[in-house]
Design a protein around this motif. Sequence first.
Motif, PDB file in Angstrom:
ATOM      1  N   ILE A  39       0.039   2.871   8.799  1.00 11.39           N
ATOM      2  CA  ILE A  39      -0.601   1.157   8.846  1.00 11.39           C
ATOM      3  C   ILE A  39       0.181   0.445   9.961  1.00 11.39           C
ATOM      4  O   ILE A  39       1.360   0.315   9.777  1.00 11.39           O
ATOM      5  N   CYS A  70     -11.510  -0.131   8.009  1.00 12.15           N
ATOM      6  CA  CYS A  70     -10.633  -1.337   8.604  1.00 12.15           C
ATOM      7  C   CYS A  70     -11.490  -1.807   9.667  1.00 12.15           C
ATOM      8  O   CYS A  70     -11.491  -2.953   9.751  1.00 12.15           O
ATOM      9  N   ILE A 108       0.768  -1.050   0.239  1.00 10.55           N
ATOM     10  CA  ILE A 108      -0.229   0.083   0.139  1.00 10.55           C
ATOM     11  C   ILE A 108       1.050   1.220   0.078  1.00 10.55           C
ATOM     12  O   ILE A 108       1.793   1.326   0.957  1.00 10.55           O
ATOM     13  N   CYS A 152      -1.824  -5.038  10.428  1.00  9.49           N
ATOM     14  CA  CYS A 152      -2.567  -5.136   9.050  1.00  9.49           C
ATOM     15  C   CYS A 152      -2.439  -6.498   8.156  1.00  9.49           C
ATOM     16  O   CYS A 152      -1.068  -6.800   8.183  1.00  9.49           O
ATOM     17  N   ASP A 153      -3.303  -7.022   7.756  1.00 11.13           N
ATOM     18  CA  ASP A 153      -3.239  -8.251   6.966  1.00 11.13           C
ATOM     19  C   ASP A 153      -3.565  -8.156   5.635  1.00 11.13           C
ATOM     20  O   ASP A 153      -3.832  -9.119   4.954  1.00 11.13           O
ATOM     21  N   PRO A 159      -7.721  -4.460   0.126  1.00 14.69           N
ATOM     22  CA  PRO A 159      -7.575  -3.510   1.384  1.00 14.69           C
ATOM     23  C   PRO A 159      -8.835  -2.624   1.155  1.00 14.69           C
ATOM     24  O   PRO A 159      -8.899  -1.724   0.671  1.00 14.69           O
ATOM     25  N   SER A 160      -9.611  -2.874   2.439  1.00 15.80           N
ATOM     26  CA  SER A 160     -10.964  -2.149   2.590  1.00 15.80           C
ATOM     27  C   SER A 160     -10.450  -0.530   2.665  1.00 15.80           C
ATOM     28  O   SER A 160     -11.196   0.378   2.137  1.00 15.80           O
ATOM     29  N   CYS A 161      -9.376  -0.166   3.327  1.00 18.42           N
ATOM     30  CA  CYS A 161      -9.155   1.194   3.538  1.00 18.42           C
ATOM     31  C   CYS A 161      -8.661   1.901   2.449  1.00 18.42           C
ATOM     32  O   CYS A 161      -9.168   3.086   1.944  1.00 18.42           O
ATOM     33  N   ARG A 208      -6.545  -0.906  12.071  1.00 20.34           N
ATOM     34  CA  ARG A 208      -5.182  -1.386  11.729  1.00 20.34           C
ATOM     35  C   ARG A 208      -4.400  -0.169  10.844  1.00 20.34           C
ATOM     36  O   ARG A 208      -3.438  -0.330  10.525  1.00 20.34           O
ATOM     37  N   ILE A 209      -5.304   0.985  10.793  1.00 21.21           N
ATOM     38  CA  ILE A 209      -4.628   2.143  10.119  1.00 21.21           C
ATOM     39  C   ILE A 209      -5.197   3.248  11.058  1.00 21.21           C
ATOM     40  O   ILE A 209      -6.404   3.416  11.418  1.00 21.21           O
TER      41      ILE A 209
HETATM   42  S1  SF4 Z   1      -5.391  -3.242   4.338  1.00 28.90           S
HETATM   43 FE1  SF4 Z   1      -7.054  -3.838   5.447  1.00 28.90          FE
HETATM   44  S2  SF4 Z   1      -6.002  -4.493   7.509  1.00 28.90           S
HETATM   45 FE2  SF4 Z   1      -4.642  -3.378   6.472  1.00 28.90          FE
HETATM   46  S3  SF4 Z   1      -5.069  -1.311   7.230  1.00 28.90           S
HETATM   47 FE3  SF4 Z   1      -6.143  -1.357   5.180  1.00 28.90          FE
HETATM   48  S4  SF4 Z   1      -8.266  -2.023   5.943  1.00 28.90           S
HETATM   49 FE4  SF4 Z   1      -6.835  -2.585   7.664  1.00 28.90          FE
END
Ligand code: SF4
Lengths: 123, 604
Positions: free
Chosen positions: A49, A21, A4, A98-99, A107-109, A35-36
Amino acid sequence: MPRIKIDHSKCTGCRHCEIACSLNHAGVANPRRARIRVFREGNVFFPVIAGPFVDAACTSKVDIRIGDQVYDMCLLCRASCPQKPFFIEAETGFPLKCDFCGIPPNPSCVHWCNSGALELVDD
Amino acid sequence: MYGCTGRCLRVNLSEGKHSIEEIDPELLDKFLGGRGLGVKVYSDEVDPQTDPLGPENKLIFVSGPLVGTGAVTGASCNVVTKSALSGTIVCAKMRGHFGAELKFAGFDMIIIEGKAEFPVILSILDDKINIQPALECWGRTTSETEEVFKKNLTDKWADRETYLVSIGPAGEKLVPLANIVNDRLLSVGGAGIGAVMGSKNLKAIAVKGSHSLSVADGDRFVRVVTTLINKLNSAPLTSQSMSAWGSAFLVGLCNQKGVLPQKNFQAAAFTESKDIGTEALANAFALRSRGCFACPIACIKKTDVNHPLFKGKGMAPTYWAIGALGLNCGIRDMTTIGMANMICAEMGLDPIAAGGTVATAMELMEKGITSSDTLKLEFRFGQGEDLLQALTLIATKKGHAKRIGKGGEALAGEYGAPGSFMGVKGLPMAPFDPRSIQGMGLHFATCNYGPHHLYAYTFIDELLNVHEELDPWSTEGKPELVKRYQDMGAVIDSLGLCNWPLMGLKFNNFVPMVNSCLGTDYRAEDLLKIGERIWNQEKLFNMRAGFDHTHDTLPQRFVKEPIPGGPAEGQISKVDEMLPGYYDLRGWSKKGEPLPETLDALGL
Ligand code: SF4
Ligand code: SF4
Ligand code: SF4
């Protein structure tokens, strides 16, 4: 390897990534369980992150100077560290990391970051 | 309960005590939360005749059920009280991050009662509720208050997550034009609330917390929010204009259409639009975008105002500031407007109300109704230094500025020229000329909160033609439009969302987000009905406070004097023509009072 990429100059500090997240991983909206995290330093926002868990703080502490701003390294550091309250699950005390929201990364974020500050890159 | 925390914090400052109450779920069903809940609780608990600055008045901060859940633009916290300027009920909207953090701190609502003996700050930090002396903070500007408060926090990390609302010197001195400032210089719309907070000796509220908010159907909610973000991202107004300039992009457009008032609404045209448009803004300030909580639009523009007083921590002026503090005072120099805007934010003055008041004084002086000798201050159209000086003096209530600080209506009344005050119900008007945008004019006349654009965004259709192409000069369909937008606004505020996304989304687009978040099955009509209920509830309060149909009018200038020149030359407001139709649609009598059957149908 997918990563990311963070461009802090584009970040608007909206904290939508934090909620994305925590909704994904904890099923609730709560920045303390994300996680962020996004921190403001002067006029700039830094998305950070969560990285690995460390069980003790570093022995060397530094401040870094970029331009005419001085930043506290601890703030920009990604570790889930006993020295600071971030990236530690509020209710259980577990460290957070972060996974990438699974394999392959989804990645949701990044999906909810509309400013382009977060971007999934593969190199 | 989904979305909400269901808890309310009641603080009695006279006794220095607080208690935690459950919020009645039935009220949430009927009024959604946010503005609706605040208005209902306020009207039930406070006598409409109460003195706004007396200890019996209450001050309510309330976040909507969608705030903090990640719902698109779910950031809005409402401040409900009785305005010290107009005497109507007022529900100011506060965006930024305070509202969301209040929910994470575990509360939907804070009710402030009584009056503290000495200046205090209320802090709600990780479930520790404290009423502490304001000591060093009292007397300081809003951004200094935040800095000082955070410096004194013992936990070195806490300042990262703490959010504040505060009043500036204007609120402390009970100037009726004062408002509350949130989250580093973001003004909260709605004049007269800062003085209410000041009268309680409450300097600031700080919140931070780690409570979780649950949503009913997480998977669906995440999908819906993602779709809405993408939709906003493909709509040109939200993804480009708003993101790049904030509301200031409207300046050029309103100028072209003859909607932009000039010199206390004496004219509505500008030829050299170049020195006031976005280009001028970009030349004057380096802009950086900032978003309110969970907002993909990020219309707030930070900038560096080049002045030693403000050490590079500024907000760029919005359309409302450019209009009210700038052009309406005949000033078009962007740096001066930026400075004036900053003085308002730091001192805790409402830019629209303060600008309108200064413009009234300028007209009085231009027409020779009063003179600089009597007012002991210079007020000349187009003179930046007059404006800046007046603002500073009004905020600190120094010398003769005391008189002006009472607001434009009082000032114009004092000199026997009430026609020089451009406002309704005592509140100066937002910078739209009601003669060349009829729907907005009707809204200004009828709005429960005074002539404020924030409660009905009819210009989205009248000027920008986003959902419908309407002719701004025609009255056709305007009562329907105004009613729809007023009800819609009440719903959006009650949910805790921002109105700007309406420039890229339809109201119907919000419905799945609401339902998946709250676990309800509302249709758009159901929500609008709730909006109507809230509007009527507010109306009832105002009626009991002594407002009737004679207050639903515009200043004579707009109905008698046509616009003298420019693109909308010759236009006049036809508000009286539209009013009966509007009352009819609302189910109100000819005197603008809700009929018993209307109230019955709404369950009031
Ligand atoms: S990638 Fe997923 S786990 Fe990592 S910070 Fe973004 S939302 Fe959270
Ligand atoms: S969503 Fe993007 S713009 Fe918003 S705070 Fe996170 S990184 Fe910054
Ligand atoms: S559109 Fe602007 S005011 Fe509304 S929530 Fe977003 S940044 Fe805040």
